[in-house]
Design an enzyme around this catalytic site. Sequence first.
Site, PDB file in Angstrom:
ATOM      1  N   LYS A   1       0.830  -1.196   0.000  1.00 50.07           N
ATOM      2  CA  LYS A   1       0.000   0.000   0.000  1.00 50.07           C
ATOM      3  C   LYS A   1       0.872   1.257   0.000  1.00 50.07           C
ATOM      4  CE  LYS A   1      -4.094  -1.828  -0.172  1.00 50.07           C
ATOM      5  NZ  LYS A   1      -5.166  -1.896   0.804  1.00 50.07           N
TER       6      LYS A   1
ATOM      7  N   ARG B   1      -4.161  -9.917   4.597  1.00 48.50           N
ATOM      8  CA  ARG B   1      -4.330 -10.064   3.144  1.00 48.50           C
ATOM      9  C   ARG B   1      -3.032  -9.586   2.492  1.00 48.50           C
ATOM     10  NH1 ARG B   1      -5.873  -6.942  -1.277  1.00 48.50           N
ATOM     11  NH2 ARG B   1      -7.101  -8.051  -2.850  1.00 48.50           N
TER      12      ARG B   1
END
Length: 252
Positions: free
Chosen positions: A204, A238
């Site tokens: 991210k 995840r």
Amino acid sequence: MGILNLTPDSFSDGGKFNNEKSALLHAEKLLKDGADFIDIGAQSTRPNAEYLSAEEEIRRIGNVISLIKKEFPEALISIDTFYADVVKFGYNEGMDVVNDISGGDFDDNLLKTVAETKLPYILMHSNSTYQNMHEKIHYEDIIVSLNYSFSKKINELQKLGIYDVILDPGFGFGKTIEDQYKMIDEVQHIGFEKFPLLIGISRKSFIYKPLGKHPTEINEETQNLHRKVLEKGAKILRVHDVAETRNLVREL
């Protein structure tokens, strides 16, 4: 939860696994590396990604679910979608979990369809429309806002008969860098300790952009953050890098 993107345009691995043979090979690698879930996504949700119809998602998924289930019947498969029709398709193919970034806000029939399937449901916090899901919101207190939003949504889900719920605070969706680090620091206060918490911080931008690195160059930093959230009670990670994450889990 290992990520399997069936997309040509995902930001770090777009185009690598978007045919059935390569998807099956990658699913095999994810499982051998220690994944418990395989999260299949047919639509990229990065900023400025192409917006796809449910029909195109279904076309991209094709036989991938049934192929994985045939080769690896023990594998748990979640589908990353916000479309009711894709949930129906995935359910008929043998999927195990619905992973919805929209909280049911992008398709009016989504939650009703989830209730009909009786599948577990991952409720992610994001902005209310596809068009503004990456628009940065300045929250007075991100943790309070998350819990307020989750409490309203959980009430809605339970009225529909959806009780098997996993919460995802939505890293990378409409939050500032500062708020996302606050979410990590205070992750134990998210979700009322009643629902399993899924954390998706793999590759991210709030991690790699301040460091001036590429998304694939932050594995060490990501694992340090994974350690922190696991120690504070997170239940599911995840991730793209399954083997490294599995090694971390074994250490704890």
